[in-house]
Each structure stands twice: as C-alpha cells, then as structure tokens.
Design an enzyme around this catalytic site. Sequence first.
Site, mmCIF file in Angstrom:
data_model
loop_
_atom_site.group_PDB
_atom_site.id
_atom_site.type_symbol
_atom_site.label_atom_id
_atom_site.label_comp_id
_atom_site.label_asym_id
_atom_site.label_seq_id
_atom_site.Cartn_x
_atom_site.Cartn_y
_atom_site.Cartn_z
ATOM 1 N N LYS A 242 0.761 -1.104 0.043
ATOM 2 C CA LYS A 242 0.025 -0.003 -0.056
ATOM 3 C C LYS A 242 0.762 1.216 -0.089
ATOM 4 O O LYS A 242 1.584 1.455 1.005
ATOM 5 C CB LYS A 242 -0.934 0.022 1.188
ATOM 6 C CG LYS A 242 -1.812 1.207 1.285
ATOM 7 C CD LYS A 242 -2.776 1.056 2.497
ATOM 8 C CE LYS A 242 -3.464 2.411 2.312
ATOM 9 N NZ LYS A 242 -4.515 2.395 3.432
ATOM 10 N N ASP B 7 -12.992 4.071 10.275
ATOM 11 C CA ASP B 7 -13.457 4.032 8.916
ATOM 12 C C ASP B 7 -13.980 2.509 8.487
ATOM 13 O O ASP B 7 -13.218 2.082 7.502
ATOM 14 C CB ASP B 7 -12.213 4.454 7.972
ATOM 15 C CG ASP B 7 -12.678 4.883 6.565
ATOM 16 O OD1 ASP B 7 -13.670 5.253 6.156
ATOM 17 O OD2 ASP B 7 -11.806 4.775 5.813
#
Length: 269
Positions: free
Chosen positions: A5, A105
């Site tokens: 990532k 989130d």
Amino acid sequence: MIAIKTLNFQNEEALKSLKRECKLLGRIRHHNLIRIIDAFFYPDFKGLVLHFACNGSLEKHLNTNRDDQDFSKLGLSEYLSITIDVAHGMEYLHHDCPLQIVHCDSKPSNVLLDANMTALVTDFEYGLGGNVSTKGDVYSYGILILEMVTRKRPSDDIFVGDMNLPKWVSLAFPDRLADVVDSEVLKDVNENMEDNRCLVSFIHVGLLCTAESPRERPSMRDVSNVLERLKTSLMGDATASNLTSTISDLLRNTDPTEALQSGSQSSTS
C-alpha cells in the site's frame, strides 16, 4: 504473496505520527486483522507491506454485477461468517489490544477476504488514540450489516432528505423486510423458517448498532457474542427461542433507559 500500500504524506508531523503507529501496529496479532509485515519511509517512496488477501474486498463482492463470472453469490451464512470475523477483529481493537484503537473507517472496502473467505479488517491505523469513541465504530459496523443484506450503499440515490439506510430498514422491520432485503438473500432463506428468524435477528443487530444515541449501541464484545449464537442457530444447533434471548441479552447490555425508549419508538413506528 504480499500487498504493497503506497502512501503519500505531505505533512511531516503526520508522517512521524504514522511511523510511531506502525511500530505498534506491527506488533498486533489477530487472525481477523490484516498484519503489517513491514513499512518503508524513503524520500521517494513510502508504503506498507501487508499480507495479500486473494479474494479482494467485501465491497467488490457486494457491488460486482450479478452477471459477472467473478460475482460471489453470498448468502446469509456467508454474511454472518464475515460479520463475525469483522466483529472479532473490532472487539480486539476496542477491548483486548494493549492500547485501545478506534478504527474510524469501517466499511466494505476495508474488509478483505482471504483464500478461505475469512474476513480481515484493514486500514485501522489512522484511528489510534485521541478523543474518538468506539461507539462510532459500532455504528459503522451496523451500517456494514445493513449494507450487506440490502445491497444498498449509504450514499444510494434513494436516501434523500432525512431518510438514511438505518431508517429505511427500520421502517420495514420486522414485517416488511422483503421490501428491503436483497433478492439473493431472500432466495437463500425463504424456504427455511429458522433461517428467516436468523435473518430477522441479524438485521435487528444491525439496527441496534446504528441506534441514533451512542449510549443505545452495544459494545463490539456483546455483538460478537450475539452473532456467534446466531451462527449456532443457523447451523441447527439451537432452538428458535435462543434467537430471542440473544437480542434480549444485547439490549440488557446497553443503557437500560435509552434502550427502553428506543424499543417504544420502534413499536410505535
């Protein structure tokens, strides 16, 4: 197999904070949390090395066209297993981690599925510490349940004005759920009364988690326990009466006054 990532941080203080968080998060071990294997913070490249989840995100499975050959026809049992995995991961972050972590989130794109369709919670590294509440995570988790069984996103065009996903489902609960539940899920349970009861209880948990007042929402530990008992019922190892007791247990563990008020409002509507 690994996943990388990449990160793009312009703020030096935010980058320092992330480095500190990665040191802690790299030591976290839970089978329902994506593990950070390593992190790179070079001047021209910053990234996290993560375990690779070959079945992609839950969002992909929920939003892929039904005619697509990669579309996963997930049913109630698969949804229940996935949400139990997520609940266990969130429970660890809230209750068992050396330092309490709030995800901030939780959504289908942040739930990854491995080769065995085990769910792995990811992207929780930015909710470390601070004044945020775990009850916000519980709300997002409830939205996740409702999104799965209805296949409606919270941003769907049908939600205008004061209408939102939890309210839309609550208006149909429990007698008109066929109006809001995804057709694939309905086909999966229609011929089995026990499965129908499980579906109603599963949605009830989602609605409890999305209660308007944070004090009315259960903890992720209570949710994990309830869903494990629902799974037992779905597998035929428990009687239908146990489903009612699971929800009653969940209500008893919320603020009693507000839970009672919530129940009264539901019966009135």
